[in-house]
Write a protein that holds these residues in place. Sequence first.
Motif, PDB file in Angstrom:
ATOM      1  N   LEU A   1     -69.415  12.214  -5.655  1.00 47.88           N
ATOM      2  CA  LEU A   1     -70.268  11.774  -6.764  1.00 47.88           C
ATOM      3  C   LEU A   1     -69.911  10.366  -7.234  1.00 47.88           C
ATOM      4  O   LEU A   1     -70.748   9.672  -7.821  1.00 47.88           O
ATOM      5  CB  LEU A   1     -70.155  12.758  -7.926  1.00 47.88           C
ATOM      6  CG  LEU A   1     -70.708  14.169  -7.659  1.00 47.88           C
ATOM      7  CD1 LEU A   1     -70.413  15.088  -8.834  1.00 47.88           C
ATOM      8  CD2 LEU A   1     -72.205  14.117  -7.388  1.00 47.88           C
TER       9      LEU A   1
ATOM     10  N   LEU B   1     -83.961  11.310  -9.266  1.00 42.35           N
ATOM     11  CA  LEU B   1     -82.579  11.095  -9.695  1.00 42.35           C
ATOM     12  C   LEU B   1     -82.251   9.608  -9.721  1.00 42.35           C
ATOM     13  O   LEU B   1     -81.520   9.138 -10.606  1.00 42.35           O
ATOM     14  CB  LEU B   1     -81.621  11.838  -8.768  1.00 42.35           C
ATOM     15  CG  LEU B   1     -80.138  11.774  -9.120  1.00 42.35           C
ATOM     16  CD1 LEU B   1     -79.883  12.277 -10.535  1.00 42.35           C
ATOM     17  CD2 LEU B   1     -79.307  12.578  -8.121  1.00 42.35           C
TER      18      LEU B   1
ATOM     19  N   LEU C   1     -76.030  18.295  -8.362  1.00 42.59           N
ATOM     20  CA  LEU C   1     -75.979  16.909  -7.879  1.00 42.59           C
ATOM     21  C   LEU C   1     -75.549  16.848  -6.418  1.00 42.59           C
ATOM     22  O   LEU C   1     -76.077  16.041  -5.639  1.00 42.59           O
ATOM     23  CB  LEU C   1     -75.012  16.096  -8.753  1.00 42.59           C
ATOM     24  CG  LEU C   1     -75.464  15.875 -10.203  1.00 42.59           C
ATOM     25  CD1 LEU C   1     -74.353  15.212 -11.012  1.00 42.59           C
ATOM     26  CD2 LEU C   1     -76.741  15.038 -10.269  1.00 42.59           C
TER      27      LEU C   1
END
Length: 709
Positions: free
Chosen positions: A226, A397, A206
Amino acid sequence: MNSDPAISEIQDTLPTTPSQLTALDQKVLRQFPGLVVRKDLTHGLKQNAVVPTYVLEYLLGQHCATDDPEVIKSGLESVQRILAKHYVHRNQAELVKSTIKEKGNHKVIDKLKVELNEKGGFYEVEFTNLGIKKVPISDDFVRRFPKLLVGGIWCITDVGYEVSEETKASPWQVETLKPIQVAKIEFEEYIKAREQFTTEEWMDVLMQSMGFNPEMFGRRAKLLTLMRLIPYCERNYNLLELGPKGTGKSHIYAEFSPHGMLISGSEVTTPKLFVNNTSGKIGLVGFWDCICFDEFAGKDKKVDKALVDIMKNYMANRTFSRGIEQLTAEASIVFMGNTQKSVAYMLKHSHFFDPLPDKYIDSAFLDRIHAFNPGWEVAPIRHELFTTGYGFVVDYLAEVLKHLRTEDFTGTYKKHFEVTSEVSTRDQTGFEKTFSGLMKILHPNGNATSKEMEELLSFAMEARRRVREHILRIDDTFDRHDFIYRPLAGGAAVTILTPEEIQYPAFASPKTKLVDSQTPPEVSLGESAPAPLLEAVEGVSEKSISIDVPQPGHIVVPENTKGWSYRRLFELHLRGAKKITVSDPYVRHFFQARNLMEFLNMVHNLVPEGDEVSVHLITQSDPENCVRQEENLDQMVSSFTGSRVDFSWEFEQNPNFHARSITTDTGWKISIDRGLDIFQRFESGPFSVEQAIQEARLTRGAEVTYIRL
């Protein structure tokens, strides 16, 4: 056509064989074929095309989603040709118009915005870069892509030209229109592929998908980064992030997803954001998953008090009114702003909300914020932070995160933990929504271990506690309470404190203090080690501790904090020593030698004029860099000759030599799990404040134990 220099430079760095890829790159290519791209390709193309990242990666994903260097090279050339031929630069708009006229039609890549012509009863489109307006567009396009009406979207469009007999009619026609986005996702396949990665690997995937090199970030820094994705996967999530300039706060909301909208904090109005009561047109919250207010801080910003009141209701209840009608929306709201003061200054003299416009410093408004992301813990963006590895095409994503908005993991932690302190409904909603968002990002199947859930729960509670503590500074009518949870399987209750409360106990409120070892509470800093700033050891009570007298104890330096220095950590225990021994097997590379040099300089400044202290280093030889290592150490010996510090060194041959410590002839041993390597990499140079002042650097996180021998 001639190759673009930026693309030629990228091609020069391509791996010659798949074996040069990292294990993580090979794994993500294998599990997500056709859905990943090398992120430095995006960065190279961005130099010459001012289009959002998801536009570039849409094209790269079609042409370069492979590890084959030849295919990547060919794909880059294809993308280069497409952008050169179809992307509209503002300064070439007239040339593109001429091309359309001469050819009859031409495909362009541009941002399109649509408005309703109320008198004519039809829709008209504006091409942002091409500069043509009031072009009729089919109702079908508007029905299929309603975001054309709010803010606009990037599209690949066939534009035609034909002069009409009606002089007022537009000669331009929109023949085809395709938003630049992934058509669909197979969510079950995504979940199945995710299960092939460990949590650490997935976190790194990620981070690479966001364009960052995960090796340059600690675990806490990764969570802080994140966390910016939560508004995309959690409905009606309200996030505030304040921090220094240049930390990439708004990047993720400007270019990461076609479902996000970045606007200037001073540009928004009530009709634009919610509803225009005159036309009945729904505003931004009705069409976007995430709306980010950039440059939100600033006392000079003009703020509509009525807008603040409407936002309060929407952020709490998801509703807003159009006349007597109540409407609902699911857009998450993000506030991004810059701070000018240090964390310590804000704690001592004001509060963390102080940079906001005065009308937003309203306890009722601030209480609607679910989490406060400490932007001062995020390292400034610099070249080495960017990745050359593979990550998801961001639009893929983005679609996954949009799908996850339908999931709900807010109560998942209750299988393993219970909140034992009295918390308000808004506090609980805040940390549960943050926990849910992090679960969706890291564990989309919901199958996290108890330990993994505890990490996310404590991190989420910390983010909400920061909101609560600083509301209390501006409104004492709010109740004060702790954030405590307890494992259902047994074990001590955990009290959550923010890193700044522990780092600056004299300024934080409520005050934290030294604790007696007989009743030590367990304190958690997200993933950081659970410990107060200084925990007294056996036989030493709180009352017997003086800040001027060295004491046995233990200090946790939290990751991603500032305000730490060698002097703060070591001064008390080194004063008066005539002989200091530094045991560290890893003084090998340049930055480690630089750390030692700064330590010797600190010791030099502690020694009174006319006195001398000897510092002896015991380390190990670096088999790959031993010549340079010895040169650095010998240069330090020479540099300090004739000064207050007599420096010497030796190599330890014992292969089991791993522990790092500092011992003195006054009877102290300082055990340091990281040795002197407690700082993250920073900008160097003659005008870098991080190089000149250790307190300005972000820490890597460390534990220091003071032992009386």
